[in-house]
Structure formats: C-alpha cells, structure tokens
Motif scaffolding. Structure first.
Motif, PDB file in Angstrom:
ATOM      1  N   THR A   1       0.824  -1.210   0.000  1.00 28.97           N
ATOM      2  CA  THR A   1       0.000   0.000   0.000  1.00 28.97           C
ATOM      3  C   THR A   1       0.856   1.255   0.000  1.00 28.97           C
TER       4      THR A   1
ATOM      5  N   GLU B   1       1.698   2.115  -3.459  1.00 28.16           N
ATOM      6  CA  GLU B   1       0.593   2.153  -4.422  1.00 28.16           C
ATOM      7  C   GLU B   1       0.528   3.509  -5.128  1.00 28.16           C
TER       8      GLU B   1
ATOM      9  N   ALA C   1      -2.167   2.681   4.697  1.00 24.63           N
ATOM     10  CA  ALA C   1      -1.344   1.465   4.724  1.00 24.63           C
ATOM     11  C   ALA C   1      -1.594   0.664   5.998  1.00 24.63           C
TER      12      ALA C   1
ATOM     13  N   VAL D   1      -4.992  -1.075   5.620  1.00 20.85           N
ATOM     14  CA  VAL D   1      -4.922  -2.251   4.743  1.00 20.85           C
ATOM     15  C   VAL D   1      -4.256  -3.416   5.478  1.00 20.85           C
TER      16      VAL D   1
ATOM     17  N   THR E   1      -6.762   1.316  -2.645  1.00 19.19           N
ATOM     18  CA  THR E   1      -5.709   0.588  -1.938  1.00 19.19           C
ATOM     19  C   THR E   1      -5.384  -0.759  -2.562  1.00 19.19           C
ATOM     20  N   THR E   2      -6.232  -1.231  -3.453  1.00 25.68           N
ATOM     21  CA  THR E   2      -6.019  -2.558  -4.035  1.00 25.68           C
ATOM     22  C   THR E   2      -5.485  -2.407  -5.446  1.00 25.68           C
TER      23      THR E   2
ATOM     24  N   THR F   1      -1.251  -5.937  -5.932  1.00 27.32           N
ATOM     25  CA  THR F   1      -1.717  -6.416  -4.632  1.00 27.32           C
ATOM     26  C   THR F   1      -2.882  -7.384  -4.772  1.00 27.32           C
TER      27      THR F   1
END
Length: 498
Positions: free
Chosen positions: A352, A355, A383, A386, A436-437, A441
């Motif tokens: 994250t 990212e 982060a 997550v 976040t994805t 990831t």
C-alpha cells in the motif's frame, strides 16, 4: 522515438519499483523464516518481470491513447453544460473502463475456475461494469446537484448489509472483492479526474467535499449487484459437468496449438478494450461531431494497452498467483499461525505504501484541502488500515468464521463513523478505501487467501478463499475517519481550554 523509449523505460522502472515491496517481504520471509527458496522460483521471478512489463506497456498505452481523449471529451461536455450528455458519458466511460480492468479479469477468472463454471467470468465482469457505469452517472448528478455524499454512503451501505443477510455464503466474499477491484489503474484516473473537474468547474462546489467520492461509490454498488447475481445463480441447479467439458476443451486447445491459444488470448484482450474505444468514437463523432486528432498516436496507445493486458495476465499465471499460493502452503506448515499473520500484515502495509494511485489521490487531496490534510500521514493511515484489514481477513480464514459477521460488523462501523466524521473527510476516506487494491496487490492477496483455504482442512475455497480484498478496502476507511474524528475532537478540546 528516443523520447518515447525514455518514457517507457521510466514507466517500466516505476512498475518494477511498485513490485519491490512485495519482493522484499517475500525474500525476507523466505530467507529468515522459511529458509528455503520456493519450488519454481525462477519461473515466479520471470513472471514478476512480465507483470512489470505488462503494466508498463498498459500505462503507456493509457497515456498515449485513452486518457488524452477521455479528458478532452470530459472538458468539452462540461463546457456544453448538457446534463443528459454528461450522465450518459459518465455511465459509458465507467462501464468501458471497468470491463477492461486487469484486476477484475484476474478475480473473475479465479472465481469461474473455483466454482466449476457456476459463476461465469464474463457475466460477472459485465455486472460489475454496469454497476460502475450507473454509479458514475449517479455520481455526476450528485456533484451537479451538490448533494452531501454521506447520505449516499449511509443508505448505500445499509443496503449492502441488508443484502448480505440473504446472499449465499459462496458469493459474499467474491462480491466484496469485486467491489474492491473496480477502482484501479484504468478507473481511478478517469473517475477522479471527472469528479474533481466537475466540482472545480461548477460554482459553489468544493473540490475536496464534492469532487471526491466517485471512487467510493464505484466500490459500493458492485457489492450489491454481485450478491444479487449470486442469489440467482445459487438458486439454480449446478452446471458443473458442462463447465468441466468447456475447461477441458480449452486445455486441449492449449496443449495442441500454443500459438492458437495465444491468438485467442490476444483476441480476448481486444474484446476487453473495445468498449472504451467504441465509447470514445461514438461520443467524439456522433455527439460532438468532431474528428479525432493524433489518430496514429491514439491507435498506437490502444495497441499497447492490448499487448500490456496480455503480458500482465501471463505474468500473473507465472509469478504472483504461484507466489501467494506457495507462501500460504509453506507458512501453514509451522506450528504457530503467528508467521501467517505477520506475513499478511507486512504484505498489506508494504504494497500500500508503494501504491501509485494512493500517492496520486493523496497529493490531490493535499492540494484540494489547502493545508487541512497531510498526504504522507494519509498514506501511513491507509497502509495501516490495509495491513490490519488483511490480517483480520486471514484470521477469519484460519478460524473458519462466517464472513457475514465480519463484513456486517465492519460496514456497520463504517456507517457509524460516516455519521460522526467531519464532512470534509467523508468523500476522501471512501475514495482511499477504493484505491488501496492495486493491480499487483489484488492477485497476490487473492492467491494468498485461496492458498490458505485450499490447505486448511475444513475450508471451502469459494466461501473462505475470497474476501481479503474487501477487508483491505474497509479498514482504510475506518483508520482515516477515526483519525479525522480524533483530530477534530483534539482541536475543539484545545480551543475550549485556551
């Protein structure tokens, strides 16, 4: 041409840099904890390089072909001020961007394989894409009308929780994961640019409060539609036998003629990108009635997108999926689950922080907030969220608890925090949960969940293997909103004392 090669090299290095946190975590665990190199490690390393190459080609194609045309169309429609055209364009661009999303392709293919064909990959992607299209149309209307986002989110997630009560357990984790992967390397730039652009161009709108939120809506609505799809699918007889014949046929083609299989895969990628091209051409020529400029550059961009998508999918099969499954298989051999929890937390936090979509949104928020928000603090909070979310998701798989309870509790907490949070943070918090994805990831986390569910006795891969992405989307919202509430209370307390 030298300038183009230089730009591509920079993009490739950036893609490799995004992989480094994952590589670092895997190497540390392999060297210090497992003390062995996984079987097929060379193939996995090659797969990671192919993933980076595919992402780089894909991003260069977006920059050359899709983004310039999309931004130009959005600006021209905003200047026209036509509400029906803006809403139609929002739906069309949302649908066409998501149908080509690499992470959604990966999750849909995994779901189709694990469910023995009961869940159709293309149908799942069409449902998710249509949901995002509707969200974009609704979000554009919200920005224009100036409606507060928190009511949309509270009502929406109450609906999500209600549908979850009735959804079969086989579809719940997949539904929430499908929502989590809709906002990625294609959708985030297009959605964020459209929302912020509209809020900036309309008098009386605040870019931070009104411009953000489209990404959060794009995550929420597919959760509802995919669960409804699951209620229909699992209310019918299983077509597992037919699905097995279809899959065996594909395997026969692959074994008999690899070149033919490659051609079919490339054609599939063309099919994925074609909706974006058709949307652009239709609105450019039929609505605006203007010819495209730099047609050769745009065509080259679309070609790079198709080749990049193909390389990305090949790299997933060689690299990220085997890594996730291998690490899960090796870690569960220990007597203690502690190392599995530590690996999940480390992977969540490291990926994250690197990212690119999160970095971009954090910078945009910092600029729009005029000093109210620190971009670096936001990245740390997201982060941490997550990492916590993936760790809790791993715990659910290990214990075999029902995902219904975790998801309902998580989003109930989100609803309460939404009602308590200062208005300036609500839209941003939901958008941060959606970015976040990443394209790296998602496959790794999905493979980790499926690997654990496969090797832990008593777990069902379809029921327990999916859901980690959902947890990675929920808890950043919780950490960001909680931080904003605490900071607001501290400011009021200090003001009261002084």
């Amino acid at each position: 041409m030298p300038e183009q090669l230089k730009d591509f090299a920079h993009t490739f290095l950036h893609a490799v840099n995004n992989l480094l946190p994952i590589i670092a975590v895997v190497v540390v665990f392999q060297a210090l904890v497992l003390r062995q190199w996984p079987e097929g490690g060379g193939s996995m390393a090659m797969g990671l390089l192919i993933v980076a190459l595919g992402v780089a080609l894909f991003l260069r194609g977006l920059e050359l072909g899709i983004f310039p045309v999309g931004k130009s169309l959005a600006n021209q429609f905003a200047r026209r001020g036509s509400l029906p055209i803006l809403i139609s364009f929002g739906f069309a661009i949302g649908f066409s961007a998501v149908i080509a999303e690499p992470a959604l392709i990966a999750v849909a293919d995994q779901a189709a394989e694990i469910s023995d064909g009961r869940i159709d990959a293309l149908t799942l992607r069409l449902i998710v894409a249509a949901s995002v299209g509707l969200v974009m149309a609704m979000g554009v209307l919200r920005v224009i009308l100036g409606h507060p986002l928190h009511w949309y989110m509270i009502i929406g997630y109450l609906t999500v929780v209600a549908v979850t009560f009735f959804a079969p357990e086989e579809i719940v984790g997949l539904a929430y994961d499908s929502g989590g992967v809709t906002t990625n390397i294609v959708t985030v730039p297009l959605i964020a640019a459209l929302g912020i652009g509209l809020a900036t161009s309309i008098r009386g709108r605040n870019p931070l409060i009104d411009g953000f939120g489209l990404v959060g809506l794009a995550v929420m609505v597919p959760m509802i539609s995919v669960q409804l799809y699951g209620i229909i699918v699992y209310g019918q007889a299983s077509p597992a036998g037919d699905a097995e014949l279809v899959m065996n046929g594909d395997d026969a083609i692959d074994a008999a003629n690899p070149l033919l299989q490659m051609a079919l895969d490339l054609f599939s990628m063309l099919r994925d990108v074609l909706p974006i091209l058709l949307v652009i051409l239709f609105f450019q020529y039929a609505v605006l009635k203007r010819a495209l400029s730099n047609r050769l550059r745009i065509a080259a961009g679309f070609a790079l997108v198709i080749i990049g998508l193909y390389a990305f999918v090949v790299g997933l099969k060689l690299g990220l999926f085997p890594i996730g499954r291998s690490m899960a298989e090796q870690l569960i051999q220990f007597d203690s689950w502690l190392w599995v929890y530590l690996f999940a937390f480390a992977i969540g936090f490291a990926t994250t922080m690197a990212e690119p979509a999160l970095i971009a949104v954090g910078q945009q928020a910092e600029e729009a907030a005029a000093g109210k928000i620190d971009g670096r603090a936001i990245r740390l909070l997201v982060a941490l969220g997550v990492a916590i979310g993936i760790t809790i998701g791993i715990h659910r798989i290990i214990t075999g608890d029902s995902i219904h309870h975790y998801i309902i509790a998580g989003y109930s907490l989100v609803i309460v925090l939404t009602a308590l949070s200062p208005r300036y943070i609500v839209a941003l918090a939901f958008d941060l949960g959606g970015v976040t994805t990443s394209e790296v990831t998602v496959p790794l986390v999905t493979a980790l969940g499926i690997g654990l569910a496969t090797h832990i006795e008593g777990r069902d891969v379809l029921i327990d293997g999916f859901g980690l992405i959902a947890f990675a989307s929920i808890f950043p919202i919780v950490t960001v909103m909680s931080y904003a509430i605490i900071m607001e209370r501290l400011v009021k307390w200090r003001s009261a004392r002084s």
